[in-house]
Every structure is written in C-alpha cells, then in structure tokens.
Design an enzyme around this catalytic site. Structure first.
Site, PDB file in Angstrom:
ATOM      1  N   LEU A 152       0.859  -1.196   0.000  1.00 15.18           N
ATOM      2  CA  LEU A 152       0.000   0.000   0.000  1.00 15.18           C
ATOM      3  C   LEU A 152       0.893   1.243   0.000  1.00 15.18           C
ATOM      4  CD1 LEU A 152      -3.104   0.523   0.056  1.00 15.18           C
ATOM      5  CD2 LEU A 152      -2.840   1.066   2.480  1.00 15.18           C
ATOM      6  N   GLY A 153       1.655   1.374  -1.095  1.00 18.58           N
ATOM      7  CA  GLY A 153       2.521   2.546  -1.261  1.00 18.58           C
ATOM      8  C   GLY A 153       1.802   3.585  -2.113  1.00 18.58           C
ATOM      9  N   ARG A 154       2.580   4.316  -2.891  1.00 20.27           N
ATOM     10  CA  ARG A 154       2.003   5.386  -3.721  1.00 20.27           C
ATOM     11  C   ARG A 154       0.952   4.839  -4.685  1.00 20.27           C
ATOM     12  NH1 ARG A 154       8.076   7.260  -4.169  1.00 20.27           N
ATOM     13  NH2 ARG A 154       8.123   5.179  -5.046  1.00 20.27           N
ATOM     14  N   ILE A 155       1.317   3.775  -5.415  1.00 22.09           N
ATOM     15  CA  ILE A 155       0.369   3.213  -6.384  1.00 22.09           C
ATOM     16  C   ILE A 155      -0.715   2.426  -5.658  1.00 22.09           C
ATOM     17  CG2 ILE A 155       0.097   1.721  -8.403  1.00 22.09           C
ATOM     18  CD1 ILE A 155       3.125   2.261  -8.995  1.00 22.09           C
ATOM     19  N   ARG A 175       5.357  -4.559   5.021  1.00 23.59           N
ATOM     20  CA  ARG A 175       6.129  -4.825   6.246  1.00 23.59           C
ATOM     21  C   ARG A 175       5.703  -3.903   7.392  1.00 23.59           C
ATOM     22  NH1 ARG A 175      11.630  -4.246   3.107  1.00 23.59           N
ATOM     23  NH2 ARG A 175      10.342  -2.501   2.413  1.00 23.59           N
ATOM     24  N   ARG A 232       6.243  -6.691 -10.295  1.00 22.48           N
ATOM     25  CA  ARG A 232       7.350  -7.219 -11.074  1.00 22.48           C
ATOM     26  C   ARG A 232       7.123  -8.722 -11.223  1.00 22.48           C
ATOM     27  NH1 ARG A 232       8.336  -2.989 -12.791  1.00 22.48           N
ATOM     28  NH2 ARG A 232      10.199  -1.721 -12.556  1.00 22.48           N
ATOM     29  N   ASP A 256       0.644  -8.442 -15.772  1.00 20.49           N
ATOM     30  CA  ASP A 256       1.193  -7.434 -16.695  1.00 20.49           C
ATOM     31  C   ASP A 256       2.718  -7.511 -16.735  1.00 20.49           C
ATOM     32  OD1 ASP A 256       0.845  -5.151 -18.458  1.00 20.49           O
ATOM     33  OD2 ASP A 256       1.716  -3.927 -16.861  1.00 20.49           O
ATOM     34  N   GLU A 261      11.317 -10.247 -19.164  1.00 23.48           N
ATOM     35  CA  GLU A 261      10.592  -9.608 -20.274  1.00 23.48           C
ATOM     36  C   GLU A 261      11.537  -9.283 -21.437  1.00 23.48           C
ATOM     37  OE1 GLU A 261       8.835  -6.276 -18.294  1.00 23.48           O
ATOM     38  OE2 GLU A 261       7.560  -7.540 -17.060  1.00 23.48           O
ATOM     39  N   HIS A 280       3.450  -5.701 -20.026  1.00 26.11           N
ATOM     40  CA  HIS A 280       4.020  -4.643 -19.163  1.00 26.11           C
ATOM     41  C   HIS A 280       3.642  -3.255 -19.687  1.00 26.11           C
ATOM     42  CE1 HIS A 280       7.471  -3.577 -16.194  1.00 26.11           C
ATOM     43  NE2 HIS A 280       6.445  -2.733 -16.104  1.00 26.11           N
TER      44      HIS A 280
HETATM   45  O1  A2R Z   1       6.967  -2.976   3.310  1.00 27.17           O
HETATM   46  P1  A2R Z   1       6.869  -1.499   3.468  1.00 27.17           P
HETATM   47  O2  A2R Z   1       6.185  -1.093   4.726  1.00 27.17           O
HETATM   48  O3  A2R Z   1       8.167  -0.801   3.183  1.00 27.17           O
HETATM   49  O4  A2R Z   1       5.839  -1.017   2.305  1.00 27.17           O
HETATM   50  C1  A2R Z   1       6.229  -0.996   0.945  1.00 27.17           C
HETATM   51  C2  A2R Z   1       5.829  -2.283   0.235  1.00 27.17           C
HETATM   52  N1  A2R Z   1       6.913  -3.296   0.304  1.00 27.17           N
HETATM   53  C3  A2R Z   1       6.736  -4.542   0.750  1.00 27.17           C
HETATM   54  N2  A2R Z   1       5.650  -5.190   1.203  1.00 27.17           N
HETATM   55  C4  A2R Z   1       5.816  -6.465   1.621  1.00 27.17           C
HETATM   56  N3  A2R Z   1       7.002  -7.121   1.608  1.00 27.17           N
HETATM   57  C5  A2R Z   1       8.120  -6.509   1.158  1.00 27.17           C
HETATM   58  N4  A2R Z   1       9.285  -7.159   1.153  1.00 27.17           N
HETATM   59  C6  A2R Z   1       8.004  -5.156   0.703  1.00 27.17           C
HETATM   60  N5  A2R Z   1       8.882  -4.256   0.214  1.00 27.17           N
HETATM   61  C7  A2R Z   1       8.205  -3.140  -0.020  1.00 27.17           C
HETATM   62  O5  A2R Z   1       5.627  -1.914  -1.121  1.00 27.17           O
HETATM   63  C8  A2R Z   1       5.442   0.067   0.195  1.00 27.17           C
HETATM   64  O6  A2R Z   1       4.222   0.400   0.801  1.00 27.17           O
HETATM   65  C9  A2R Z   1       5.167  -0.555  -1.168  1.00 27.17           C
HETATM   66  C10 A2R Z   1       5.885   0.157  -2.283  1.00 27.17           C
HETATM   67  O7  A2R Z   1       5.399   1.448  -2.338  1.00 27.17           O
HETATM   68  P2  A2R Z   1       6.218   2.654  -2.998  1.00 27.17           P
HETATM   69  O8  A2R Z   1       7.632   2.603  -2.545  1.00 27.17           O
HETATM   70  O9  A2R Z   1       5.438   3.901  -2.774  1.00 27.17           O
HETATM   71  O10 A2R Z   1       6.282   2.259  -4.528  1.00 27.17           O
HETATM   72  P3  A2R Z   1       5.240   2.587  -5.689  1.00 27.17           P
HETATM   73  O11 A2R Z   1       5.566   3.879  -6.300  1.00 27.17           O
HETATM   74  O12 A2R Z   1       3.857   2.364  -5.212  1.00 27.17           O
HETATM   75  O13 A2R Z   1       5.662   1.451  -6.724  1.00 27.17           O
HETATM   76  C11 A2R Z   1       5.609   0.077  -6.357  1.00 27.17           C
HETATM   77  C12 A2R Z   1       6.185  -0.813  -7.415  1.00 27.17           C
HETATM   78  C13 A2R Z   1       7.476  -0.382  -8.082  1.00 27.17           C
HETATM   79  O14 A2R Z   1       8.603  -0.636  -7.307  1.00 27.17           O
HETATM   80  C14 A2R Z   1       7.485  -1.218  -9.340  1.00 27.17           C
HETATM   81  O15 A2R Z   1       8.024  -2.484  -9.090  1.00 27.17           O
HETATM   82  C15 A2R Z   1       6.009  -1.360  -9.650  1.00 27.17           C
HETATM   83  O16 A2R Z   1       5.305  -0.893  -8.500  1.00 27.17           O
HETATM   84  O17 A2R Z   1       5.696  -0.559 -10.743  1.00 27.17           O
END
Ligand code: A2R
Length: 314
Positions: A152-155, A175, A232, A256, A261, A280
């Site tokens: 639940l990040g930006r996207i 996490r 991914r 997607d 890829e 993608h």
């Molecule tokens: O785990 P947290 O609390 O750091 O939350 C991040 C979560 N995240 C994970 N959740 C579970 N297990 C993990 N090992 C893990 N690592 C990271 O993913 C965070 O809420 C979310 C990523 O959000 P943002 O950094 O805001 O990234 P955004 O812009 O939403 O893009 C997500 C992904 C990109 O990295 C590309 O792979 C794809 O969407 O386009």
C-alpha cells in the site's frame, strides 16, 4: 563544441519524451550499435549520464568512467545495480508518482477483466460459441469483493481509492502498518490471501520480494481467488502459478509483468481459460509516458544547473 551533457542510452523509452531529452543533451544510442564494445570505447568517456528503462548493470557503469547520473525510466529500479552505483558515487533517479493513476487504472482493468472474464467472453463471442453453446458461464461479482493489496505505497493507495468506489472490502499487507489509513492491515501475507477474493501485487521487485507469492499464498487465495500482478514478474513463483491455474487450485490470474521480459513463460502462454496476459503496459499511456520522461528531463537539467536532484533513489 556543445556544452550539453552527453547521455548514453542503454534502453530507449517513449519517443516524444526522448526527443525532449535531445533538446538539453546529446544522446548516444548504445542499443542501436552492432559493435557495442567499439561504441562504448568511442562514446563512453564523454557521457556523464546513462539513460535506461529498468536495467543498468555495474559493467555498463564501468564503461562510462565519468558517470554521475543514471536516469531510470520507471518507478521500479530493481534492475539497476544501486549498490554498484552508490559505490561509484553515481546517483540514480527514477520516475515515481506521475504514473500512480495510470498503473492503478491498469490494475483495476486487469482485476475487473479477470473477475468478469471479459477477455474469455470476447473469445467466446468471436468463436461463435454463444450460438453453439448458449450463454457464457456465470462469474463472480467484482463490486463488493474482498480485495487485498500487497504494497500500500504510492500506487497501492490509488488502487485502494478505486476499490472504494467499487464498494469493496479493502485490506493490505506490507512490512509496516500505515497509521494514516483505516484499511485493515495483515502482518502476514498468507492470512490476507486466505481472507480475500482478489490479491493485487504492487510492491518493488528484487531479492527481498522474490517469489513472495509462492505456492502457499496462491493456494490460500484459492479456487475462487484472483491474482493480479502489476508489480514485477519476480514477485510471483510463476511455475507454481501455472500449475495452480491448470488444476484449479487458483481461480484466475491477470499478469502485466514477467521475470524475463519480453519473454513470457511457455507454461503461462498455454493457459487461456483463467489467465489474462498483457505486455508490461500499466504505465503506457501517452500522457503518463511523457510525464515520466519529463521527470528524467528535469533531473538531468537539475544536475546540469548544480541543483538538487528531484527524485533520487540513492
Ligand atoms: O513494506 P513497506 O512497509 O516498506 O511497504 C512498501 C511495500 N513493500 C513490501 N511489502 C511487503 N514485503 C516486502 N518485502 C516489501 N517491500 C516493499 O511496497 C510500500 O508500501 C510498497 C511500495 O510502495 P512505494 O515505494 O510507494 O512504490 P510505488 O511507487 O507504489 O511502486 C511500487 C512498485 C514499483 O517498485 C514497481 O516495481 C512497480 O510498483 O511498478
């Protein structure tokens, strides 16, 4: 001689955005060269930036001795060797935020199509099955579904906003529990998978999330469950997924993204009944791809002007 910075293009992106980049830089297109080694020897040392889409190995950084900046077209940078860049004093920038709505739209498109079997129904209609066999099979509701967002990040937040409009019961796993949302938090992904109808993955790739959606999670989602992956390809154990889709341990999936890829695993390509595949394209609209390109343009301009970078990741 031009004082524009020279940029080595390892992988090109949206052409109109590349043309804008040409206004403020001199680009050298490595991917077009037949002899890449000779091309790097000729142009590598004059370049101070590398432009890429997803990938940048350490060996390429070494071929650009005056490298200061890597421009990564995309929010995910798991294909860029960040450790190697940091060790070399090289900054990496990506394109966050500007693609949130677009990727969230595609996640909903895949979830909706997967749940209502829109693609399969299209095939059914075209092949004349309607006339031969009567009405298409009955499917499950999309609205009012229980939806679990992995990341639940930006996207992920934008996906949740859209799910709210579909009157869904929204929960998430990552996490860290967020203090700024009311959605139900699951500290264990398996528990969330067992509790939802639809699981949408939107987390970063890389070692820490490799195969996080494994056989256990897939089976917890179950025969009525739908998996959507807009994160991914590496976050899903695709062999376990194919097997579960074939024998009905998972209801359906819509993907997607893929680990290697543009290759798509053969065992996924062979599944039509309960699997939707797209190449993608979640952020691939004219508007968003231009916006992503402009983020890189503005970062390059900032570097040139001695200003702080706008979207550094290291
Ligand atoms: O785990 P947290 O609390 O750091 O939350 C991040 C979560 N995240 C994970 N959740 C579970 N297990 C993990 N090992 C893990 N690592 C990271 O993913 C965070 O809420 C979310 C990523 O959000 P943002 O950094 O805001 O990234 P955004 O812009 O939403 O893009 C997500 C992904 C990109 O990295 C590309 O792979 C794809 O969407 O386009």
């Amino acid at each position: 001689m031009s004082d524009k910075p020279h940029v080595l293009i390892f992988a090109p992106w949206y052409q109109p955005a590349m043309r804008r980049l040409d206004e403020i830089s001199v680009t050298h297109h490595l991917y077009l060269a037949s002899d890449k080694q000779a091309f790097l020897e000729e142009h590598g040392s004059k370049c101070t930036s590398i432009g890429t889409m997803h990938h940048c190995p350490a060996s390429l950084m070494d071929a650009v001795p005056n490298l200061k900046l890597i421009l990564n077209f995309g929010v995910g940078y798991d294909g860029v060797d960040i450790t190697a860049a940091t060790e070399r004093g090289v900054k990496v920038v990506n394109t966050p935020d500007v693609l949130n709505d677009c990727v969230a739209d595609m996640a909903m498109a895949l979830a909706l199509a997967g749940r209502r079997k829109v693609v399969q129904a299209d095939r059914y209609t075209r092949r004349g099955e309607w006339r031969k066999r009567g009405d298409f099979e009955y499917v499950n509701n999309f609205h009012h579904s229980k939806i679990g967002i992995l990341g639940l990040g930006r996207i992920g937040l934008e996906i949740a906003n859209r799910c709210a409009a579909f009157k869904m019961d929204i929960c998430y796993h990552q996490r860290t529990k967020r203090s700024d949302v009311e959605y139900r938090y699951f500290s264990k992904l398996a528990d969330m998978a067992a509790a939802v109808d639809i699981l949408i993955a939107i987390i970063p790739g890389g070692d820490s999330t490799k195969n996080i959606i494994d056989k256990e999670i897939i089976e917890a989602l179950g025969p009525q469950g739908l998996l959507v992956n807009v994160a991914r390809g590496t976050v899903v154990d695709n062999a376990a997924l194919a097997s579960a889709l074939k024998d009905g341990r998972l209801g359906a999936a819509a993907l997607d993204v893929f680990p290697n890829e543009p290759e798509v695993p053969e065992d996924l390509l062979n599944i039509e009944d309960n699997l939707i595949l797209t190449p993608h394209m979640a952020s691939a609209t004219h508007y968003t791809r231009m916006a992503m390109g402009m983020v890189l343009y503005n970062n390059l301009q900032a570097l040139q002007d001695g200003q702080p970078l706008l979207t550094p990741v290291n």
